[in-house]
Design an enzyme around this catalytic site. Structure first.
Site, PDB file in Angstrom:
ATOM      1  N   GLY A   1       0.786  -1.231   0.000  1.00 29.49           N
ATOM      2  CA  GLY A   1       0.000   0.000   0.000  1.00 29.49           C
ATOM      3  C   GLY A   1       0.812   1.271   0.000  1.00 29.49           C
TER       4      GLY A   1
ATOM      5  CB  CYS B   1     -24.877 -13.011 -20.314  1.00 29.36           C
ATOM      6  SG  CYS B   1     -24.344 -12.157 -18.829  1.00 29.36           S
TER       7      CYS B   1
ATOM      8  CB  CYS C   1     -21.562  -7.964 -18.386  1.00 32.78           C
ATOM      9  SG  CYS C   1     -22.568  -9.240 -17.660  1.00 32.78           S
TER      10      CYS C   1
ATOM     11  CB  CYS D   1     -20.849 -10.402 -21.035  1.00 33.70           C
ATOM     12  SG  CYS D   1     -22.566 -10.182 -21.522  1.00 33.70           S
TER      13      CYS D   1
END
Lengths: 200, 292
Positions: free
Chosen positions: B31, B243, B265, B271
């Site tokens: 991080g 989908c 999607c 998808c």
């Protein structure tokens, strides 16, 4: 000065550095897990294969290097490093980007190396320690980022209390030391976030 | 005239060494944003110069590369970066999430769970999560050093005071391994939980801002929140029109001037995979007739 023949560098500079880096990146991302550095490279004694490959991959004019007495001994390794990487050697471990340790039993107190600053904890020394064996020897149970639960590392290494000494990383974080253990063509990384599990 | 040839994966070896050292420190300090000497790339800032430099420094001839832009494999940005590496590194490319060993992404995390051995490279515009709260780099650096993140909680609290809920919907701040607060890049907050305990290595590159940071595999990533206002994912209330997926992140597509719209999607590979398995949505035409 007599002419001595230097060992070669990587057989292929670009792909050698790439495959070596991926191995050490995997090692750093998954502490305690052994990775192999297999790309062909010249290896001047007393450097091990993986130490030499790491040097060719990561060292250059921006990275002061500190060598312990065992590595510096007859100057072969130092000449090879100078020629192939151009990295300056330093006598002051607190200014080193990397330290190559050939004899762990004589390891300096870890506070002598660069530990980074609170603002720039990345400005710390990475220790490359050559050890007797990885994959056999004493067992160490490790946990921390990069480890799914717990990792079991078997290693035969000097100094025997290395992990106790590295426990100062917990109090220092985010400052601290990152360690790469080398044995032959094997490497294991112990970044500053890795802790020894209780009771091991 | 002979075609210009480049070093493998475009970057010179000294640049790769510098970036590789930064990546190792980034993994060791999860991080934390490691400064690096970002190079000019043959594409403008904002097009993924940070991600491209990270990808160029890790990519090898055995890798299979996937590039997505907002989940899609077939937008300009994704295609040009994929072609860039196919040309300069000769690597295999794919659109399949499970088949890729390196995935460079702009602003999405694939729906298909990632597995060990994969590396996800994020393109990051503003790496500093505190930047809009404190413009001075010297101050934000000090705040990270002291783990002084109160200001970020004040910002989220002000969301609640103004809107009644945490209105931050993307680039939602996270805390990595219990220490550094990090910007996950402008991914929708829907994707935040996928970063937690992920088996794949996640690398972040910000070219203009010259920062690299990382989340190692199996690392705790917590979205900041309050006990009485816990973090929630957000997705449009609907199913994919192609989908039928009711679990994926959806894009809203306006389909005519009358304001008709449909949801599909955002992850095109997910998808297409579902449609190949026979899943259908409200707007599905059979795939055979679509090709006719």
């Amino acid at each position: 000065m007599t002419t001595t023949e230097l060992a070669a560098g990587f057989a292929d500079k670009v792909l050698g550095a790439q495959s070596t880096f991926r191995a050490v990146m995997e090692a750093m991302a998954r502490p305690g897990r052994i990775q192999r550095i297999t790309f062909e490279a010249g290896t001047p004694a007393p450097l091990m294969h993986a130490s030499a490959a790491l040097a060719l991959t990561l060292f250059d004019h921006d990275t002061p290097i500190w060598l312990d007495a065992a590595i510096a001994a007859d100057g072969t390794a130092a000449r090879w490093l100078k020629f192939h990487t151009g990295a300056p050697l330093t006598d002051d471990p607190s200014t080193a980007a990397f330290a190559l340790i050939g004899d762990g039993s004589a390891l300096l107190p870890l506070e002598r190396f660069a530990l980074g600053t609170p603002e720039y904890p990345d400005r710390s020394t990475t220790l490359i320690i050559q050890v007797q064996a990885l994959g056999s020897g004493a067992s160490y149970r490790l946990h921390g980022p990069g480890i799914d639960g717990e990792a079991l590392l078997q290693a035969s290494l000097q100094p025997a209390d290395l992990f106790d000494r590295l426990s100062f990383n917990a109090a220092l974080f985010p400052r601290g030391l990152d360690v790469v253990l080398v044995s032959g063509d094997q490497v294991v990384a112990i970044p500053r976030t890795t802790r020894l599990s209780q009771g091991s | 005239m002979t075609e210009a040839t480049y070093n493998f994966a475009y970057l010179d070896e000294q640049t790769k060494r510098m970036i590789r050292r930064a990546i190792l420190k980034a993994i060791a300090i999860p991080g934390y944003q490691v400064p690096f000497a970002s190079r000019e790339m043959p594409m403008p800032y904002g097009w993924g110069t940070g991600g491209v430099q990270v990808t160029a420094s890790i990519l090898g001839p055995d890798d299979t590369l996937k590039v997505i832009d907002q989940g899609s494999d077939d937008t300009t940005n994704a295609i040009s970066i994929r072609k860039f590496f196919a040309k300069t590194a000769g690597v295999a490319t794919t659109t399949s999430t499970p088949d890729a060993s390196v995935i460079q992404t702009r602003h999405r995390i694939p729906e298909t769970p990632l597995h060990e051995g994969q590396v996800l490279v994020y393109q990051v515009p503003i790496p500093e999560p505190l930047r809009y709260l404190e413009p001075r780099e010297t101050e934000t650096r000090r705040m990270h050093a002291l783990a002084e993140y109160g200001l970020m909680h004040v910002k989220l609290y002000e969301d609640i005071a103004k809107f009644g809920h945490i209105a931050t919907a993307y680039a939602y701040p996270v805390k990595v391994a219990g220490r550094y607060v990090m910007d996950p890049s402008p991914t929708p907050k829907f994707d935040n939980p996928k970063m937690d305990n992920c088996p794949a290595l996640q690398l972040f590159g910000a070219g203009r801002e010259k920062r690299i940071y990382a989340i190692p595999p199996y690392t705790q990533v917590v979205s900041l929140d309050f006990e009485d206002h816990p973090f929630t994912r957000y997705r449009q209330d609907g199913c994919c029109a192609l989908c039928g997926a009711d679990d994926s992140y959806l894009d809203e597509i306006v389909t005519d001037n009358a304001g008709t719209r449909m949801f599909v999607c955002s992850d095109t590979d997910y998808c297409e995979g579902r449609r190949a398995e026979g899943h259908t949505g409200s707007e599905t035409t059979p795939m055979e007739s679509a090709h006719a």
